[in-house]
Design an enzyme around this catalytic site. Sequence first.
Site, PDB file in Angstrom:
ATOM      1  CB  CYS A   9      -0.979  -0.020   1.174  1.00 19.65           C
ATOM      2  SG  CYS A   9      -0.198  -0.005   2.810  1.00 19.65           S
ATOM      3  CG  ASN A  12       4.376  -1.737   5.184  1.00 20.38           C
ATOM      4  OD1 ASN A  12       5.490  -2.047   5.560  1.00 20.38           O
ATOM      5  ND2 ASN A  12       3.418  -2.622   5.111  1.00 20.38           N
ATOM      6  CB  CYS A  14      -3.706   1.548   7.062  1.00 21.10           C
ATOM      7  SG  CYS A  14      -3.527   3.000   8.124  1.00 21.10           S
ATOM      8  NE  ARG A  15      -4.492   1.516   1.776  1.00 24.95           N
ATOM      9  CZ  ARG A  15      -4.292   2.272   0.701  1.00 24.95           C
ATOM     10  NH1 ARG A  15      -5.161   2.225  -0.296  1.00 24.95           N
ATOM     11  NH2 ARG A  15      -3.246   3.072   0.628  1.00 24.95           N
ATOM     12  CB  SER A  16       0.302  -3.491   2.757  1.00 23.22           C
ATOM     13  OG  SER A  16       1.151  -2.580   3.393  1.00 23.22           O
ATOM     14  CG  ASP A 127      -5.338   6.096   2.184  1.00 25.46           C
ATOM     15  OD1 ASP A 127      -5.388   5.804   3.393  1.00 25.46           O
ATOM     16  OD2 ASP A 127      -4.493   6.855   1.692  1.00 25.46           O
TER      17      ASP A 127
END
Length: 159
Positions: A9, A12, A14-16, A127
Amino acid sequence: MPYKLLFVCLGNICRSPSAENIMSHLIDQAGLSGSIFCDSAGTSSYHIGSPPDRRMSAAATAKLGIQLRGRARQFAKSDFQEFDLILAMDQDNYNDILTLDPTGKYHGKVRLMCEFCTQHNLKEVPDPYYGGVEGFNQVIDLLVDACEGLLEKITKQQI
Ligand code: 4NP
């Protein structure tokens, strides 16, 4: 040699890291921890060395009962060789990754995470950073769906 997955993401945090930890959890549950390896990275340098965002960790714990482990690092060109499959969370991440591969040698290794969703129609993992708690919950829901789809494709050798 394990099959190696890299989730990417922007930050690095939150999402990934959520994708990495959710996928590792599913892999453990399936008894495949020796066969599939997960890591994550960010296209930016903004948060190098930071742990996952507290709001993201809270959502992962509340919805799935899992901890988010790891520290942020930046995506590096060497990741193209190191990993078998690179999963981008959104189109910007996808484009930024491919910019680092100007000859297109590794194009086939890079995919959008939402390709693997079977229960959701969104094309990107949004995001959540500047939004509220619902955005973080939505990230978890989308990633569980995508990770389940991805694990199924890998175990059926359809990738
Ligand atoms: P991520 O979320 O890419 O899912 O880790 C973000 C984290 C930080 C920022 C943006 C998105 N930021 O602008 O600092």
